[in-house]
Design an enzyme around this catalytic site. Sequence first.
Site, PDB file in Angstrom:
ATOM      1  N   TYR A   1     -36.900 -13.278 -21.598  1.00 16.13           N
ATOM      2  CA  TYR A   1     -37.033 -12.145 -20.667  1.00 16.13           C
ATOM      3  C   TYR A   1     -35.719 -11.423 -20.411  1.00 16.13           C
ATOM      4  O   TYR A   1     -35.404 -11.089 -19.281  1.00 16.13           O
ATOM      5  CB  TYR A   1     -37.656 -12.616 -19.326  1.00 16.13           C
ATOM      6  N   HIS A   2     -34.952 -11.179 -21.475  1.00 12.20           N
ATOM      7  CA  HIS A   2     -33.651 -10.514 -21.322  1.00 12.20           C
ATOM      8  C   HIS A   2     -33.505  -9.296 -22.238  1.00 12.20           C
ATOM      9  O   HIS A   2     -32.539  -9.206 -22.985  1.00 12.20           O
ATOM     10  CB  HIS A   2     -32.522 -11.510 -21.638  1.00 12.20           C
TER      11      HIS A   2
END
Length: 542
Positions: A478-479
């Site tokens: 989730y980056h």
Amino acid sequence: MTNNGATSPNDTSEFDYVIVGAGSAGCVLANRLSADGKHSVLLLEAGPKDTNLWIHVPLGYGKLFKEKTVNWMYQTEPEPGLNGRQVFQPRGKVLGGSSSINGLLYVRGQHEDYDRWRQHGNTGWGYDDVLPYFKKAEDQQRGANDFHGAGGPLPVSDMLHADPLSGAFIKAATEAGIPANPDFNGATQEGAGWFQTTTRNGRRASTAVAYLRPAKGRSNLRVETAALAQRLLFEGRRAAAVEYRQYGTLRTARARKEILVSSGAYNSPQLLQLSGVGPAELLKSHGIGVVLDAPGVGNDLQDHMQVRIVMLCAQPITLNDVLNHPVRRIMAGVRYAAFRKGPLTIAAGTSGAFFKTNPRLASPDVQIHFLPFSTDKMGEKLHPFSAFSASVCQVRPESRGSLRIRSADPMAPPEIRINYLATETDRAANVEGLKILRRILAAPALKPFVIEEKEPGAKVVSDEDLLAFCRLRGNTVYHPTSTCRMGNDPLAVVDQRLRVRGIEGLRVVDASVMPDLVSGNTNAPVIMIAEKASDMILQDAR
């Protein structure tokens, strides 16, 4: 919050600054730009207020992965490197943005990350340049020192729930030859230790809590929720206004000084493309008039991938055991409600490690997130058996992808291609990372807790088998970053002051401006970027 920008009957209002997106960056900008009372600021957020109970409970992030009311719920296109699987991409759609639904880890990345940005021509973004802004943001529980600040808006705290498994993981890592490190954000990142979190007294400190709440009473700041930006409006090459839809009404907010797009690595390039700033051929194919042919908008997308090992636990002390047992689950809830303590304070990683998969590397290329629970996918039910997990994340992937609008409809989700495992370096780092993680998990300190490796399991041994497991199970951390990246080359979207190149009155301030991924979680760096941007914007206004 009142409006000191005049509103006329045709739903047009005027402010000095209009910020699009009340996420990790947007809330910081809203606070800092309105602080001296001299400038009127409008903050637009497509999602609702942050009233969902689970936002404020640290472990509640698991409940928000599939919660459409606060989450954009994006998907990638089928990923060639992951057997054609689509990878779910949750992003915050609520005050606080992804800082309201993320895993709460406070990790800045390595000194070398920022020095590399500077060496690529991004003057003012070396480690010595950005450290003051990390410190300015921070209210470090351990107090101020050369690397940390105290008294800033963002609380950074030690883990409240030091469970025995997470402690044993740190000891096991040292037994496997990785040094102990009490502070991943201090002199050096390498080593094994506890993560710190953006929490205070057992509650999440999103940027909506840390930055927006203290600013709420200001007469020169207006916050509008359920306000989806449709497009930016231009007067020649100057960004003049934001058109947004709120409760079925189309409204326009004019900016006297600047428009600041802080919608994240997916929604910022999407908004620019919808507004006519992007690859000309793409825009024309959707009938969008070209304001500026900017082929770099939506290019160079990067994300961290993780691959998890699941271990069957010999003692009933995992979160699986707590949450799958009706009485223990209720007790954990009561303990949290009464004391803000216990397993509900756990973040998406309790302890962890940073290490090199190859001694020739200058700095660590893998991050381990250790978790005292296990699940097939984050946000889904915990396994019915007693187990814990640890994931390998290659921190500096070479693979890059793209973000493209699918239509001129602002409601249509964009096309996301990340290209995980596209390069040999990325494939090798993941395989070597898994081998080193297995050595840690087999070390003496964890022996009393381990029955066996459940996944990938004893049959998966060769490099080919490990790579196949990465392709089968690899998932996002989730980056997403770098879709409006900073630089001087023809594909760079913003300059060193985060101004969109070729356009006046427009900046992008969020993870999309990172020239490349930092070596760790992205929330702390985004807050730093917004702190630095606030100073630059106010300097330029003077």
